[in-house]
Design an enzyme around this catalytic site. Sequence first.
Site, short mmCIF file in Angstrom:
data_model
loop_
_atom_site.label_atom_id
_atom_site.label_comp_id
_atom_site.label_asym_id
_atom_site.label_seq_id
_atom_site.Cartn_x
_atom_site.Cartn_y
_atom_site.Cartn_z
N HIS A 156 0.84 -1.22 0.00
CA HIS A 156 0.00 0.00 0.00
C HIS A 156 0.86 1.26 0.00
O HIS A 156 0.44 2.29 0.50
CB HIS A 156 -0.94 0.03 1.21
CG HIS A 156 -1.69 -1.24 1.43
ND1 HIS A 156 -2.89 -1.53 0.84
CD2 HIS A 156 -1.37 -2.34 2.17
CE1 HIS A 156 -3.30 -2.73 1.22
NE2 HIS A 156 -2.39 -3.25 2.02
N SER A 277 15.38 21.91 -15.91
CA SER A 277 14.21 22.75 -16.11
C SER A 277 14.65 24.08 -16.71
O SER A 277 15.73 24.58 -16.39
CB SER A 277 13.51 22.98 -14.77
OG SER A 277 12.72 24.16 -14.82
N LYS A 283 16.47 22.06 -10.61
CA LYS A 283 15.82 20.82 -10.99
C LYS A 283 16.72 19.84 -11.75
O LYS A 283 17.53 20.23 -12.57
CB LYS A 283 14.58 21.10 -11.87
CG LYS A 283 13.41 21.66 -11.12
CD LYS A 283 12.93 20.76 -10.03
CE LYS A 283 11.64 20.06 -10.20
NZ LYS A 283 10.66 20.22 -11.11
N GLU A 290 10.27 8.77 -16.94
CA GLU A 290 8.88 9.20 -17.16
C GLU A 290 8.42 8.88 -18.60
O GLU A 290 7.29 8.47 -18.83
CB GLU A 290 8.74 10.71 -16.90
CG GLU A 290 8.83 11.04 -15.42
CD GLU A 290 8.93 12.54 -15.15
OE1 GLU A 290 8.75 13.35 -16.07
OE2 GLU A 290 9.22 12.89 -13.98
#
Length: 459
Positions: A156, A277, A283, A290
Site C-alpha cells: 500500500h 528545467s 531541478k 517518465e
Amino acid sequence: MAQLWGGRFTKETDELVKQFNDSLPFDKRLYEQDIRGSVVHAAMLGKQGIITDEEAEKIIEGLGTIKADLEAGRLTFSSAYEDIHSFVEAHLIERIGDAGKKLHTGRSRNDQVALDMKLYVRDEIHETDALLKHFLGTILKIMKENLETYMPGFTHLQKAQPVTLAHHFGAYFEMFRRDRERLSSILDRMDTCPLGSGALAGTTYPLDRDFTAKELGFNRPTRNSMDGVSDRDYLIELLSALSICQMHLSRFAEEMILWNSNEYRFVELDDAYSTGSSIMPQKKNPDIAELVRGKTGRVYGALTAILTTMKGIPLAYNKDMQEDKEMSFDAIDTVKSNIRLFDGCVETMRFRKDVMAASARNGFTNATDVADYLVGKGIPFRDAHGITGALVLHCIEKDCALDDLSLEEFKSFCDRFEEDIYDAISLKTCVEKRLTAGAPGSASMKKAVEEAEAYLSGR
Ligand code: ARG
C-alpha cells in the site's frame, strides 16, 4: 508500369485513392524479408521445374542487386509503387526482363505479405530478447552487489517489512525473465511458413512447401491455406507480450521516479539520464524514466488497434489487414528503445544505501518481528500481534522507534520481553532471518542469484 494489376482497368487510380491504398511508405521496412522470401520462392520454382534453373538464377541474382542497391542508397523507395512487393517485382523486371515476370508464379501478395510479416516479427522477437537478456544482466549485477543493502519493503506504499535491494530487484528479474519466456513460446507457435498458401486456396503448381518452409527457417508449412494468409495471431500475441513487458518497464520506471524524488532519496539518477528545467535552476528531472512510463499508452494502443481491426474480418485476406503494420512497427520500436534506455538508466544510477537503511529503521518495519519474538516466548500470534500494536501506538506517541524503547517499557506491555529483544528486532536480524525460499535473507538470496546466473549463462 508501377502497378501489378493494370490489365482489367480502364481508368487511372484517383490520386487520393492511391495515397490511401498504398502501403510502401511504411512496408518498405520489410524489404529484406520480402527479398529473402522471394529468393527462396524462386529457388523452389527452379527446383520443381516450374521455371528453368537459369531463370531462377537470374531472379536470385537480380534480387541480390536490388537488396545491395537499397542498402547502399543507390536505389530509393519511390512513391510510384503501391507496396514493397510491387516495388521489388517491378525493379526486378526492369533489371532482368522476362525472367523477372515469372517470380510471382504460384504466389499471391497475400501469402507473400503473410510471410514477410512473420519473418519480420521473428527477427524482432530475437532482437527484443537480446535486449531483455542484457537488461537482466544489469539487474543481476546490481542484485549481486546488494545482497546486504537493507531497505524497507512496501505494501500500500506504506513501509511493511525490511527487505534488501537485491530482493527488490530480484522481483523485476523474474518479471523480465517471464517476458523472455513469453517471446520464446510465441516463436514456437508461429513456426509455420505461410508461403504457398497462394491468394487463399493454394495453387495448381507443384510447389514444394516443405522446401520453402525449411529454407526460410520454419518448422513446417501452415496446414490450411486460408488460415495461412489471414492469420495474424502471432502478431497479436507479440503485441500482448510486449504490452506486458512494457507494463513491467513502466512499474519499474515509476518506482525509480519515486525513489529518485526528494522525499525518498533512495537513488540518484545519473546526469546523463536526467534533464533540467528551463526556469527552475535546481531541478534534475527523471524524464527518461517518465517517458518509458508514458510510452506504455502507445504500446497498449497498438494491441487494442489490431485486436479491433481483426475482430470482424471474414476469411480470407481483406485489405483491413494492411493496418497490422504501422502501429505494430511503432510498438516494437518503442519497447525496444525503452528496454535499451531504461537498462542504461538503471545501470548508471547511484544507490543511497545509508538512506535506504535509515528508512527501513523507522516506520516500524520490524513490528512483525516483535510479534514473532513473543511467539517464540510462548505467546499465541494473535495476542502477540495485539501487544505489538499497542507498543507501536506507544512509540508513535513518543515519536520513537521500537528499538529505542527501554526493556522496562517493553516489559510494561508484556513480561516475556528480555534483553535479547534488541538483537531479535535489529534490521540485520529481521532481514537475515527471512530464509524461506524466495525470501530476502542473504543466504536465501544467494541461491536465487546463483540460479539467475545459471539461467543467463544458459546452464
Ligand atoms: N500491402 C498489402 C498488405 O500489407 C499487401 C497485400 C495486398 N494483397 C492484396 N490482395 N491487395 O496487406
